[in-house]
Design an enzyme around this catalytic site. Structure first.
Site, short mmCIF file in Angstrom:
data_model
loop_
_atom_site.label_atom_id
_atom_site.label_comp_id
_atom_site.label_asym_id
_atom_site.label_seq_id
_atom_site.Cartn_x
_atom_site.Cartn_y
_atom_site.Cartn_z
CD GLU A 105 -4.09 8.70 17.87
OE1 GLU A 105 -4.59 9.55 17.15
OE2 GLU A 105 -2.65 8.67 18.19
CG HIS A 157 -5.17 3.05 -2.76
ND1 HIS A 157 -3.81 3.42 -2.23
CD2 HIS A 157 -5.19 3.91 -3.75
CE1 HIS A 157 -3.03 3.98 -2.80
NE2 HIS A 157 -3.90 4.34 -3.88
#
Length: 898
Positions: free
Chosen positions: A698, A868
């Protein structure tokens, strides 16, 4: 109502509704040797009070047919003498003992991730001014005639407590002396006689059986086995320094600093390990602190019950406690809380072997702690904390599978939280007081390190243990020659020469226009009606600072919120948001996380429009409000597609990619944050943030789709695909390096081959692993004192890793404490030999200047920090326990996540 009654009230509502019990895991310290035929495998549990002497109570695997609390028998468990079973359980350590040599060696095994065809000498640069630095490493001298043998040891039946096994081996005349024992393998300076093995009968406490020892070979220098042995010997030497092991490190409880106003203690200690480096054998030392709460987990639960609605108590307690690390002071063991058993209590019985009467008997948790540790459990209605044994802490069986063990059950009254909670981190007074212990300046840090090295070298017992294995700790720090890269010039409307010592240009923002400003014409300003004057004043400040930045704000459509409730804020924005808007600005009266999340979800998922949220208290300080307004205006312009500043970067036709991950363990899902540069100055990005709940397949499919869209955006903007791709990959631990190289990168290269077709052979592809959590430190000499290295300091020798193409870079300035360098490791380098190590180091440092939330350098390249921020926003703010949301593609070509 008493505190005990409060806890009882909260617990009573949960009868029959406890959450799913964690899967049973394994336990027992298996040994590496084996008898010629058969092996008695007795499974046991990991008790709350695991120690070297008393048998622990919770989860004890009883005899066949046993039922009730404490008799969740694991696979492979056998009946047998209860005294022997209790002795086997006496020393099991969840989170302490590491069974299985192969797993231990992984800490010292360098992953084979060096790019093919790149020689070791090719990782060192030459640009910049040489600068002498002191490291936090000391030399570890080894005698020339060093020779050590390793032996496999087996106990039949299995003796589970490592302290008991080690004492038995110490007393046995058949065991060569001196030796060290890691729980599975015995290391000696003398060979076994006879080398094919010995067997002997032995007994200790209630255990009686046979011990088999077999010599399996010598330990060769510069191997993972050798490094593992060095660390075992050093760990044994530390035990003679009045230190206690908590987790993996040793601390001085008798030197603890108490902070009674905050209910905390600070235990000083050290991280210490021998690691493979490009230099000689060295030991790294770094001062460490353990934060121990003086209030118990039960006290924390009492306080929480008084602060939240009773029907929300269970959910609030689990949210706050699950995942926390706790310390049990009676044995100095640490455990991770995985769940709470609300329908269990300390009056539950379990079967226990009483060493005084030498009889097996039924006993409660309360009776056990009183008899064993003289601890009176005051609240007999408290629930039990559950700690699941980690898979890596469980010894393997002969077939390679892990044995099974039950969960550890802990009364909250004997548990003390460690570390800092979010509320504590938000307490400025607490953080200021803790900073005196955590933010140690370079001179003090180095002094502590060398004092500890001299203490270890001077302590007779520690010196004896080290000398028995031909080791000697040097009391002097290892020095190296680093290089300081040239300072950069930041390009705005007026160029700014960056200060080489501080590497920031905050003062240069005043009266200086942005590199590529974007105006904010059509926007709405939402605020709580009580803050109308503050909102009007801040609007004026934005207009004033925007002129000097080269941008402009149109007059906003102001929208007061009449009641400070989430639904009113949401409805006000919903009724006025549309695709024609440039910005939704919210002046929030408080730090309400749920309100912030629903605003971001509305603006980034449902109605894709950039948004900016500012707290009212942030703009109330007259001395700082203009600085805040300047930074907010820059942030808004960048969210609309503007560029605050740029640098001269000569690399052309290149795409820089930043990648980081956010892991939500509660929901078993991860967010992969990926940003792709679109222009030559690496200041505009396309972002992609897939949520992945499945496996590698995936993730590959989602990343393939993201790369395809990003490369299409690059071609639309530049007229061609990039000739070079440089990927900075953050969020990868050492144990994941080979997986990333052999799985993730292989799949990425397959995707690139599909996109590029025949032109793939000319594509330059470089992958650099970014690691922030490093223990290495660098200090620069300044007269009689040590200082932090200046930003731009690079070290690519001595403490770097053998067979890696790596370097350390100090890119940021810190005004308190000791700076931490960032480690960069190039694991893939295809068709890109034209970029030399110098250029990689310089490019990396340049990218550390391009994070638009801070007018200075940061610790990692800007693409990593953007990735991030993106991953955290999606994982923490856009998603909840019930739903999954990804940002709308309509907004992903801008830095909306700033």
């Amino acid at each position: 109502m008493s505190q005990q009654q409060h806890a009882t009230k909260g617990r009573g509502r949960s009868r029959g509704r406890a959450g799913p019990r964690p899967a049973e895991a394994s336990a027992s310290a298996a040994s590496a040797a084996s008898f010629d035929s058969g092996s008695a495998a007795a499974a046991s549990t990991s008790p709350a009070a695991a120690a070297s002497s008393p048998a622990p109570p919770p989860g004890l695997a009883g005899p066949p047919g046993a039922s009730g609390f404490g008799y969740r028998q694991g696979a492979g468990a056998t009946g047998g003498d209860s005294e022997q079973l209790a002795e086997r359980m006496a020393g099991l350590q969840v989170g302490g003992e590491r069974g299985g040599l192969q797993r231990k060696l992984l800490r010292y095994q360098l992953a084979n991730v060096r790019p093919e065809g790149v020689p070791v000498s090719n990782k060192r640069g030459t640009s910049g001014a040489p600068v002498q630095v002191v490291t936090n490493y000391v030399a570890l001298n080894v005698k020339d005639n060093w020779r050590t043998y390793q032996m496999a040891v087996d106990f039949r039946p299995m003796l589970g407590a490592k302290p008991l096994r080690e004492k038995l081996l110490t007393d046995a005349s058949q065991v060569p002396k001196p030796f060290v024992y890691d729980g599975g393998i015995l290391y000696t300076r003398q060979p076994l006689n006879p080398p094919e093995g010995v067997k002997f009968e032995a007994s200790i406490k209630s255990w009686t059986g046979e011990v088999a020892i077999r010599q399996v070979g010598e330990v060769n220098r510069n191997t993972p086995q050798w490094l593992h042995l060095m660390n075992v010997v050093l760990g044994k030497a530390q035990r003679y320094l009045n230190m206690q092991m908590v987790g993996r490190n040793f601390y001085y409880p008798d030197q603890a600093t108490r902070l009674p106003n905050y209910g905390m203690e600070v235990w000083p200690g050290f991280e210490m390990a021998v690691k493979p480096t490009d230099g000689p054998l060295m030991l790294y030392l770094d001062p460490s602190n353990k934060f121990i709460h003086t209030n118990t987990v039960l006290d924390f639960m009492y306080d929480m019950y008084n602060r939240v609605a009773s029907n929300q108590f269970h959910a609030a307690a689990e949210s706050a406690l699950v995942g926390q690390i706790v310390l049990t002071r009676h044995n100095n063991k640490t455990y991770r809380i995985d769940s709470i058993e609300w329908d269990k209590g300390v009056n539950e019985h379990f079967r226990w072997f009483n060493k005084t009467t030498r009889q097996e008997e039924q006993i409660t948790f309360g009776q056990y702690f009183k008899q064993t540790y003289d601890i009176d459990l005051a609240d007999d209605k408290q629930p039990l904390l559950v700690s699941k044994p980690r898979k890596r802490d469980l010894p393997p069986t002969k077939g390679g599978r892990r044995e099974q063990a039950d969960n550890v059950l802990l009364p909250p009254e004997v548990c003390y939280m460690t570390g800092l909670t979010d509320d504590m981190r938000a307490d400025r007074n607490l953080m200021r007081d803790l900073a005196t212990h955590t933010r140690v300046n370079p001179s003090a840090r180095c002094d502590k390190m060398l004092t500890f090295a001299r203490t270890m070298a001077g302590n007779p017992e520690s010196r004896r243990v080290l000398g028995e294995f031909g080791l000697e700790v040097s009391p002097n720090a290892v020095e190296a020659t680093a290089r300081q890269l040239q300072p950069e010039t930041v390009q705005m409307s007026r160029p700014i020469r960056v200060d080489p010592e501080r590497a920031d240009w905050d003062n240069g923002l005043k009266g200086n226009g942005m590199f590529q400003p974007i105006d904010c014409k059509n926007w709405i300003f939402v605020y709580f009606q009580r803050d109308e004057q503050a909102a009007a004043d801040f609007c004026q400040k934005l207009h004033r600072v925007s002129q000097s930045l080269g941008m402009s704000f149109g007059e906003p459509y102001v929208l007061p919120v009449m009641q400070d409730r989430d639904q009113f804020w949401l409805k006000t924005i919903q009724d006025n948001i549309n695709q024609e808007l440039d910005l939704v600005f919210c002046l929030l009266p408080n730090n309400n996380a749920h309100r912030y999340n629903i605003i971001k979800r509305l603006c980034y998922v449902d109605k894709p429009v950039p948004s900016q949220c500012v707290l009212t208290k942030t703009i109330r300080n007259p001395a700082k409000v203009m600085s805040v307004a300047t930074k907010v205006a820059i942030q808004i312009s960048c969210k609309l597609g503007g560029v605050a500043w740029a640098l001269s970067i000569p690399i052309k036709r290149t795409m820089i990619i930043g990648m980081d991950s956010y892991h939500d363990k509660r929901q078993s899902r991860s967010v992969q944050g990926v940003v792709f540069s679109l222009n030559e100055t690496f200041t505009q990005y396309y972002s992609y943030s897939p949520i992945v709940k499945g496996g590698k397949a995936e993730l590959h499919n989602r990343l393939d789709a993201g790369f395809t869209m990003a490369l299409q955006k690059f071609r639309e903007k530049n007229g061609e695909l990039p000739a070079r791709i440089i990927l900075y990959r953050d969020g990868v631990g050492d144990s994941m390096l080979e997986q990333v190289k052999n799985s993730e990168l292989v799949q990425l290269k397959q995707s690139l081959s599909r996109i590029y077709g025949d032109r793939i052979s000319s594509l330059g592809f470089k992958v650099i692993i970014v690691k922030k959590l490093v223990s290495s430190r660098l200090f620069r000499r300044g007269g009689n004192q040590l200082r932090n290295p200046a930003p731009g300091t690079v070290l690519d020798d001595v403490i770097t890793m053998p067979n890696y193409v790596d370097f350390f870079l100090v890119s940021q300035y810190v005004n308190q404490g000791t700076v931490t360098p960032t480690h960069y490791n190039i694991i893939e380098d295809v068709n890109d030999a034209n970029i030399r190590p110098d250029q990689v180091q310089q490019l990396t440092y340049k990218l550390c200047h391009l994070y638009f939330n801070w007018p200075g350098t940061i610790r990692v390249p800007a693409p990593c920090q953007y990735a991030h921020r993106l991953a955290y926003l999606v994982g923490q703010n856009l998603n909840d326990n019930k739903s999954e949301f990804e940002p709308s593609p309509q907004i992903c070509d801008r830095l909306f996540f700033l």
